[in-house]
Write a protein that holds these residues in place. Structure first.
Motif, PDB file in Angstrom:
ATOM      1  N   ASN A  89     -15.296   9.555 -46.625  1.00 19.78           N
ATOM      2  CA  ASN A  89     -13.840  10.229 -45.518  1.00 19.78           C
ATOM      3  C   ASN A  89     -13.848   8.801 -44.451  1.00 19.78           C
ATOM      4  OD1 ASN A  89     -11.861  11.858 -45.116  1.00 19.78           O
ATOM      5  ND2 ASN A  89     -12.813  12.796 -43.063  1.00 19.78           N
ATOM      6  N   SER A  90     -13.485   7.669 -44.609  1.00 19.58           N
ATOM      7  CA  SER A  90     -13.182   6.703 -43.440  1.00 19.58           C
ATOM      8  C   SER A  90     -12.136   5.959 -44.203  1.00 19.58           C
ATOM      9  CB  SER A  90     -14.481   5.936 -43.394  1.00 19.58           C
ATOM     10  OG  SER A  90     -15.380   5.433 -44.094  1.00 19.58           O
ATOM     11  N   ARG A  91     -11.631   5.344 -43.724  1.00 24.30           N
ATOM     12  CA  ARG A  91     -10.633   3.824 -43.812  1.00 24.30           C
ATOM     13  C   ARG A  91     -11.371   2.337 -43.348  1.00 24.30           C
ATOM     14  NH1 ARG A  91      -5.468   2.803 -41.295  1.00 24.30           N
ATOM     15  NH2 ARG A  91      -5.606   4.474 -39.243  1.00 24.30           N
ATOM     16  N   ILE A  92     -11.214   1.833 -44.284  1.00 25.01           N
ATOM     17  CA  ILE A  92     -10.935  -0.021 -42.680  1.00 25.01           C
ATOM     18  C   ILE A  92      -9.936   0.097 -42.617  1.00 25.01           C
ATOM     19  CG2 ILE A  92     -12.176  -2.575 -43.454  1.00 25.01           C
ATOM     20  CD1 ILE A  92     -13.481  -1.544 -46.261  1.00 25.01           C
ATOM     21  N   VAL A  93     -10.115  -0.208 -41.713  1.00 22.83           N
ATOM     22  CA  VAL A  93      -8.681  -0.650 -40.170  1.00 22.83           C
ATOM     23  C   VAL A  93      -8.404  -2.175 -40.575  1.00 22.83           C
ATOM     24  CG1 VAL A  93      -7.911   0.036 -38.407  1.00 22.83           C
ATOM     25  CG2 VAL A  93      -9.284   1.442 -39.766  1.00 22.83           C
ATOM     26  N   TYR A  94     -10.128  -3.128 -39.419  1.00 25.08           N
ATOM     27  CA  TYR A  94      -9.520  -4.044 -39.950  1.00 25.08           C
ATOM     28  C   TYR A  94     -10.723  -4.696 -40.157  1.00 25.08           C
ATOM     29  CZ  TYR A  94      -6.100  -3.402 -35.851  1.00 25.08           C
ATOM     30  OH  TYR A  94      -4.640  -2.379 -35.247  1.00 25.08           O
ATOM     31  N   ALA A  95     -10.519  -6.230 -40.629  1.00 27.36           N
ATOM     32  CA  ALA A  95     -11.307  -7.084 -41.512  1.00 27.36           C
ATOM     33  C   ALA A  95     -10.398  -8.739 -41.076  1.00 27.36           C
ATOM     34  CB  ALA A  95     -11.708  -6.199 -43.095  1.00 27.36           C
ATOM     35  N   PRO A 133     -19.905 -18.409 -37.589  1.00 24.55           N
ATOM     36  CA  PRO A 133     -18.269 -17.223 -37.611  1.00 24.55           C
ATOM     37  C   PRO A 133     -19.404 -15.992 -38.564  1.00 24.55           C
ATOM     38  CG  PRO A 133     -19.173 -18.410 -39.479  1.00 24.55           C
ATOM     39  CD  PRO A 133     -20.468 -19.205 -38.686  1.00 24.55           C
ATOM     40  N   VAL A 134     -18.331 -14.397 -37.600  1.00 28.58           N
ATOM     41  CA  VAL A 134     -19.166 -13.055 -37.619  1.00 28.58           C
ATOM     42  C   VAL A 134     -17.778 -12.884 -38.548  1.00 28.58           C
ATOM     43  CG1 VAL A 134     -19.217 -11.514 -36.641  1.00 28.58           C
ATOM     44  CG2 VAL A 134     -20.501 -13.458 -36.085  1.00 28.58           C
ATOM     45  N   TRP A 135     -17.453 -11.634 -39.599  1.00 29.82           N
ATOM     46  CA  TRP A 135     -16.748 -10.785 -40.016  1.00 29.82           C
ATOM     47  C   TRP A 135     -16.632  -9.437 -38.788  1.00 29.82           C
ATOM     48  CZ3 TRP A 135     -13.020 -10.902 -43.141  1.00 29.82           C
ATOM     49  CH2 TRP A 135     -12.893 -12.335 -43.849  1.00 29.82           C
ATOM     50  N   PHE A 136     -15.693  -9.710 -38.722  1.00 32.48           N
ATOM     51  CA  PHE A 136     -15.511  -8.280 -37.585  1.00 32.48           C
ATOM     52  C   PHE A 136     -14.867  -6.817 -38.097  1.00 32.48           C
ATOM     53  CE2 PHE A 136     -16.115 -11.430 -34.533  1.00 32.48           C
ATOM     54  CZ  PHE A 136     -17.050 -10.547 -33.766  1.00 32.48           C
ATOM     55  N   VAL A 137     -15.548  -5.370 -38.661  1.00 30.13           N
ATOM     56  CA  VAL A 137     -15.007  -4.565 -39.402  1.00 30.13           C
ATOM     57  C   VAL A 137     -14.618  -3.240 -38.644  1.00 30.13           C
ATOM     58  CG1 VAL A 137     -15.928  -3.800 -41.982  1.00 30.13           C
ATOM     59  CG2 VAL A 137     -15.887  -6.486 -41.427  1.00 30.13           C
ATOM     60  N   LEU A 140     -16.889  -0.184 -34.685  1.00 30.51           N
ATOM     61  CA  LEU A 140     -16.965  -2.258 -35.080  1.00 30.51           C
ATOM     62  C   LEU A 140     -17.990  -2.602 -35.813  1.00 30.51           C
ATOM     63  CD1 LEU A 140     -15.441  -4.639 -34.656  1.00 30.51           C
ATOM     64  CD2 LEU A 140     -15.790  -4.700 -31.958  1.00 30.51           C
ATOM     65  N   LYS A 141     -18.015  -2.913 -36.167  1.00 30.14           N
ATOM     66  CA  LYS A 141     -19.116  -3.479 -37.665  1.00 30.14           C
ATOM     67  C   LYS A 141     -19.402  -5.152 -37.029  1.00 30.14           C
ATOM     68  CE  LYS A 141     -21.171   0.337 -39.179  1.00 30.14           C
ATOM     69  NZ  LYS A 141     -21.831   0.856 -38.654  1.00 30.14           N
ATOM     70  N   LYS A 142     -20.291  -5.905 -37.565  1.00 32.47           N
ATOM     71  CA  LYS A 142     -20.751  -7.235 -37.044  1.00 32.47           C
ATOM     72  C   LYS A 142     -21.017  -7.649 -38.032  1.00 32.47           C
ATOM     73  CE  LYS A 142     -19.563  -7.423 -32.587  1.00 32.47           C
ATOM     74  NZ  LYS A 142     -19.778  -7.748 -30.616  1.00 32.47           N
ATOM     75  N   VAL A 143     -20.840  -8.957 -38.863  1.00 29.59           N
ATOM     76  CA  VAL A 143     -21.834  -9.740 -40.065  1.00 29.59           C
ATOM     77  C   VAL A 143     -21.653 -10.889 -39.788  1.00 29.59           C
ATOM     78  CG1 VAL A 143     -21.973  -9.190 -42.920  1.00 29.59           C
ATOM     79  CG2 VAL A 143     -20.881  -7.752 -41.811  1.00 29.59           C
ATOM     80  N   HIS A 145     -21.522 -29.014 -36.660  1.00 31.76           N
ATOM     81  CA  HIS A 145     -22.215 -29.581 -38.226  1.00 31.76           C
ATOM     82  C   HIS A 145     -21.111 -29.543 -38.879  1.00 31.76           C
ATOM     83  CE1 HIS A 145     -24.633 -28.838 -41.422  1.00 31.76           C
ATOM     84  NE2 HIS A 145     -25.781 -29.074 -41.255  1.00 31.76           N
ATOM     85  N   GLU A 146     -21.753 -30.077 -40.249  1.00 35.03           N
ATOM     86  CA  GLU A 146     -20.091 -30.132 -41.034  1.00 35.03           C
ATOM     87  C   GLU A 146     -19.921 -28.751 -41.540  1.00 35.03           C
ATOM     88  OE1 GLU A 146     -23.078 -30.886 -45.518  1.00 35.03           O
ATOM     89  OE2 GLU A 146     -21.706 -32.667 -44.083  1.00 35.03           O
ATOM     90  N   LYS A 147     -18.696 -28.037 -42.647  1.00 32.03           N
ATOM     91  CA  LYS A 147     -18.172 -26.561 -42.767  1.00 32.03           C
ATOM     92  C   LYS A 147     -19.419 -26.462 -43.566  1.00 32.03           C
ATOM     93  CE  LYS A 147     -13.454 -26.373 -42.490  1.00 32.03           C
ATOM     94  NZ  LYS A 147     -12.020 -26.296 -43.690  1.00 32.03           N
ATOM     95  N   GLU A 148     -19.525 -25.034 -43.500  1.00 25.82           N
ATOM     96  CA  GLU A 148     -21.153 -23.962 -45.103  1.00 25.82           C
ATOM     97  C   GLU A 148     -19.963 -23.015 -45.539  1.00 25.82           C
ATOM     98  OE1 GLU A 148     -24.259 -23.221 -44.055  1.00 25.82           O
ATOM     99  OE2 GLU A 148     -24.774 -24.965 -42.015  1.00 25.82           O
ATOM    100  N   VAL A 149     -20.215 -22.738 -46.772  1.00 21.97           N
ATOM    101  CA  VAL A 149     -19.729 -21.859 -47.046  1.00 21.97           C
ATOM    102  C   VAL A 149     -19.521 -20.016 -46.200  1.00 21.97           C
ATOM    103  CG1 VAL A 149     -19.692 -20.132 -49.316  1.00 21.97           C
ATOM    104  CG2 VAL A 149     -19.541 -23.302 -48.904  1.00 21.97           C
ATOM    105  N   THR A 150     -18.718 -19.227 -46.061  1.00 25.33           N
ATOM    106  CA  THR A 150     -18.598 -18.222 -45.811  1.00 25.33           C
ATOM    107  C   THR A 150     -18.609 -17.007 -46.632  1.00 25.33           C
ATOM    108  OG1 THR A 150     -16.904 -17.904 -45.223  1.00 25.33           O
ATOM    109  CG2 THR A 150     -18.379 -18.909 -43.290  1.00 25.33           C
ATOM    110  N   LYS A 151     -19.188 -15.875 -46.868  1.00 31.17           N
ATOM    111  CA  LYS A 151     -19.210 -14.386 -47.248  1.00 31.17           C
ATOM    112  C   LYS A 151     -17.834 -14.167 -47.290  1.00 31.17           C
ATOM    113  CE  LYS A 151     -23.530 -14.528 -48.129  1.00 31.17           C
ATOM    114  NZ  LYS A 151     -23.842 -15.042 -49.100  1.00 31.17           N
ATOM    115  N   SER A 152     -17.143 -13.737 -48.572  1.00 31.67           N
ATOM    116  CA  SER A 152     -16.297 -13.256 -48.883  1.00 31.67           C
ATOM    117  C   SER A 152     -16.242 -12.087 -48.128  1.00 31.67           C
ATOM    118  CB  SER A 152     -15.730 -13.669 -50.167  1.00 31.67           C
ATOM    119  OG  SER A 152     -15.934 -11.787 -50.598  1.00 31.67           O
ATOM    120  N   GLU A 153     -14.717 -11.937 -47.625  1.00 31.50           N
ATOM    121  CA  GLU A 153     -14.518 -10.241 -47.245  1.00 31.50           C
ATOM    122  C   GLU A 153     -14.691  -8.836 -48.775  1.00 31.50           C
ATOM    123  OE1 GLU A 153     -10.368  -7.259 -46.091  1.00 31.50           O
ATOM    124  OE2 GLU A 153     -10.133  -9.165 -47.233  1.00 31.50           O
ATOM    125  N   LYS A 154     -14.345  -9.757 -49.542  1.00 29.88           N
ATOM    126  CA  LYS A 154     -14.502  -8.154 -50.047  1.00 29.88           C
ATOM    127  C   LYS A 154     -16.699  -8.200 -50.483  1.00 29.88           C
ATOM    128  CE  LYS A 154     -13.747  -6.873 -55.028  1.00 29.88           C
ATOM    129  NZ  LYS A 154     -12.813  -7.360 -56.574  1.00 29.88           N
TER     130      LYS A 154
END
Length: 274
Positions: free
Chosen positions: A207-213, A231-235, A247-250, A183-192
């Protein structure tokens, strides 16, 4: 190329996508979209001792991708040297036990395995894989398959090195031969937006920190033997006291939270997200 086969695949895929989008609409969760709301959320996160680097507020674009299973690894297995090999035709997975284990440390593991992957007598298509710290642990070092459209954070395209007593003793490998754009490209959510949404839904504790996104492709579903990827955001979120990573997946298209898995990683495997 078998165009009739591709037409059938596309028909199946579009039907599957229609079902998926309908379910997403019915089960969707509210996503933070307002610029002012997002900014206030970020401020509140810092007050609650949640650490993170600069969050990208720009939306991106990505595809729906598809692939079919293949036995390409089995067909080229004779190129591999100095290892005992087994191939699973059901999972299309190659298992290797190295004749000479590779000694590694936390500082040199990536450089050593990068060099190992460059030789096709060690790993088939090794240059098409990239180190994925988010998917790795103290006992497994994972390399994700890469493609022109992005990285594939899915079990269908990875090399997983097994570590025992600071030595890599073998690996398992899967490989996607041909990723098709469905399928043609679709808009994805921003990291923020994704980080703010996770916090709003109580997925980021104090009391945590975001290590990767990171944004990568992951399997959505299977239809008639074909696999569909989105596409999935791996946080990755780390508790500052216990050093346990979650590990959170969005879903990058809808912003819906997919699932969360908790694993314990060795200290020093992670860096701050930028």
């Amino acid at each position: 190329m078998d165009f009739r086969r591709i037409e059938v695949i596309f028909l199946i895929v579009f039907c599957s996508l229609d079902i998926f989008l309908l379910l997403s609409f019915r089960n969707s969760q509210q996503v933070v979209s307002s610029g002012s709301t997002t900014t206030s959320t970020v401020t509140e996160m810092r007050k609650r001792d949640i650490s993170f680097g600069k969050l990208d507020s720009k939306s991106g674009a990505a595809y729906y991708l598809g692939s079919r299973p293949n036995n390409d690894l089995a067909e080229h297995i004779n190129k591999l040297k100095n290892q005992e090999l087994q191939y699973d035709e059901t999972d299309h997975k190659l298992d290797s036990s190295l004749t000479e284990p590779i000694s590694i440390t936390s500082n040199n593991k990536e450089s050593k395995l990068n060099a190992f992957l460059k030789k096709e007598s060690n790993v088939l298509y090794g240059t098409k894989y990239k180190y994925a710290p988010q998917l790795s642990s103290s006992s497994q070092i994972v390399y994700a398959q890469t493609d022109d459209v992005g990285e594939l954070y899915d079990k269908t395209g990875r090399v997983t090195f097994e570590v025992d007593n600071k030595k890599v003793i073998g690996y398992t490998q899967t490989y996607v031969d041909d990723l098709m754009i469905l399928h043609e490209k679709e808009v994805t959510k921003s990291e923020k937006d994704v980080i703010s949404n996770l916090y709003t839904n109580s997925e980021i504790p104090n009391n945590s920190r975001i290590v990767y996104a990171n944004l990568a492709y992951s399997k959505l579903t299977e239809a008639k033997g074909s696999t569909i990827y989105i596409p999935v955001w791996f946080v990755t979120i780390q508790n500052k006291d216990s050093k346990v990573d979650t590990l959170k997946k969005v879903n990058a298209f809808t912003g819906n939270i997919i699932k969360a898995t908790t694993t314990e990683t060795t200290t020093g495997d992670s860096d701050d997200s930028e």
